[in-house]
Design an enzyme around this catalytic site. Structure first.
Site, PDB file in Angstrom:
ATOM      1  CG  ASP A  52      -2.185   0.806   0.974  1.00 59.59           C
ATOM      2  OD1 ASP A  52      -2.408   1.282  -0.144  1.00 59.59           O
ATOM      3  OD2 ASP A  52      -2.935   0.981   1.931  1.00 59.59           O
ATOM      4  CD  GLN A  53       1.303   5.764  -3.429  1.00 57.80           C
ATOM      5  OE1 GLN A  53       0.228   6.244  -3.730  1.00 57.80           O
ATOM      6  NE2 GLN A  53       2.256   5.535  -4.287  1.00 57.80           N
ATOM      7  N   GLY A  58       4.687   0.376   0.128  1.00 61.58           N
ATOM      8  CA  GLY A  58       5.118  -0.898   0.687  1.00 61.58           C
ATOM      9  C   GLY A  58       4.939  -2.017  -0.321  1.00 61.58           C
TER      10      GLY A  58
END
Length: 131
Positions: free
Chosen positions: A1-2, A37
């Site tokens: 994810d970000q 990630g």
């Protein structure tokens, strides 16, 4: 994810046009840092590889009309930072700095290829199938 960070605070997905405009106005002329990630699990060996890719974007100085036009065209309400780099969002930036621009889209492909290579997967080699 970000996740995205601006001035020491996390930027969330804007969710709507008003929040999107406010986020882009706050980012105008500033650097927003993105952390994406990535985890790869080899189910044969149970080996895990985890990393975080950092990418910096320096926004142009944007006026309210430019921001409103962008938000209307892209509707990036579900995107960290409130933009889609793969679309018109690229015009928002003055500079970009990082190892893999794909991390802004959400999947750092250069790093993924590196992790796959560590697991013995060569993405440039034809697959071999065993019977």
């Amino acid at each position: 994810d970000q996740v995205a960070w601006l001035d020491g605070k996390q930027l969330h997905k804007p969710g709507n046009a008003a929040n999107n405009r406010a986020q882009l106005a706050a980012s105008s002329g500033k650097t927003v840092t993105f952390y994406t990630g990535l985890a790869l699990i080899n189910t044969t060996t149970d080996r895990e590889q985890v990393c975080v890719e950092r990418f910096e974007t320096r926004f142009k100085h944007l006026n309210a009309q430019q921001i409103a036009y962008y938000v209307e065209k892209e509707k990036a309400f579900d995107c960290a930072g409130g933009f889609k780099m793969e679309g018109l969002g690229i015009a928002l930036f003055e500079t970009m700095r990082g190892d893999d621009p794909n991390s802004l889209i959400g999947l750092p492909l250069i790093r993924l290829c590196e992790l796959l290579t560590r697991e013995g997967v060569d993405v440039l080699a034809p697959p071999s199938f065993e019977n």
